[in-house]
Scaffold this active site. Sequence first.
Site, PDB file in Angstrom:
ATOM      1  CE1 TYR A 101      16.682-103.166  69.290  1.00 51.23           C
ATOM      2  CE2 TYR A 101      18.534-104.771  70.095  1.00 51.23           C
ATOM      3  CZ  TYR A 101      17.120-104.558  69.960  1.00 51.23           C
ATOM      4  OH  TYR A 101      16.167-105.190  70.660  1.00 51.23           O
ATOM      5  CD  GLU A 185      13.783-102.999  71.487  1.00 52.35           C
ATOM      6  OE1 GLU A 185      13.951-104.371  70.875  1.00 52.35           O
ATOM      7  OE2 GLU A 185      12.761-102.288  71.382  1.00 52.35           O
TER       8      GLU A 185
END
Length: 379
Positions: A101, A185
């Site tokens: 992530y 993201e």
Amino acid sequence: MDLYEHQARELLEEHGIVVPKAEVTDVPQGAREIARRLGGRVVVKAQVKTGGRGKAGGVKIAADPAAAELTARQILGMDIKGHTVRKVMVAEPVDIEREYYVSYVLDRATGRFLAIASAEGGMDIEEVAATRPEAVARIPVDPGEGVTTARAAEIASAAGLPPQTVDVLVRLWDVLVREDALLVEVNPLVRTVQGRILALDAKVTLDDNARFRQTRWGDDLAALDDEGDALEAAAAEKGLNYVKLDGEVGIIGNGAGLVMSTLDVVAGCGARPANFLDIGGGASAQVMADGLGVILADPGVKSVFVNVFGGITACDAVADGIVQALETVRLTKPLVVRLDGNNAVRGRTILDAHRHPLVEQATSMDGAARRAAELAHAH
Ligand code: GDP
Ligand code: MN
């Protein structure tokens, strides 16, 4: 303004981050053709401006072109958190070895950006962040300094990411700066079995204040607006201060501060707010009717909570506004009203006398929130 995944990945690709080959279609047959071009086996992904598509069944692997068509047929039209799927992206599948992530997000509190990264990315990142916060590195980024190679190396090492991700971290920062984004993201950023680093999903939120200098999009963004944006556009046309969210409890309040705390209280009751809507000081029948109209048009809404604290605007005037609004708007979902402050008793009497079967009153903000949450879940 949030971008769709297929728009966001385009930006990443332009900045040199590797993404799987993919194309977008709005018909099942199109998915079959794309799969044929990509070599047969593909991933079919719902294009909606909300996360959690994987868990909602909006991301599926198809073994061949015929299966891709079938899968696209299932996913197109699907509802994911109040967003109808109008397009799917059909992508080359990837053999994942590990999911990471990485994101940069504006941190308004400190006036800086925050790099958030974890070696345990993927669909359960929220759970990882909640149960094991130490597995998620959070590193401030000074906007003036940006993410240099040295800084990126620090982020990667703090999060336990392999050295190959350093380059991606630098490029991702470029995306944020050059495209005027408030958030970028990538979840998951993956290492494939073959050892390549690829961005498998991308989320980008552009800063609307910079739209004037981001000419690349032209009318593209407006043309690709989805239902959430359509609701926001309808609200903006009526001059309402409305932001669509992903929950099930519609919210109307007077004053931005009160509405913000109403969102918190509803969330505290285990429900999710469907929107932010501040009707401001006037709270006329017209504004109330317009606000209710927009909220009831959101398919995700299961109940509505009207939270008014009468100050300069007295509650009896607000109650009159609600009663008049209910004459023009057909109420299709339960409405919980909490009136407090100036002339609250008179306001409550007006609503009681109106006796609408879907309208309930509560005397406290907490009680009203609990009731609205309960009604939303009963649906
Ligand atoms: P989200 O759930 O909305 O964040 O959608 P994602 O695009 O992140 O996809 C969800 C999950 O599907 C990812 O975490 C991956 O595990 C999986 N996935 C996505 N693309 C591929 C792929 O090409 N191959 C494989 N094997 N899994 C994939
Ligand atoms: Mn994802």
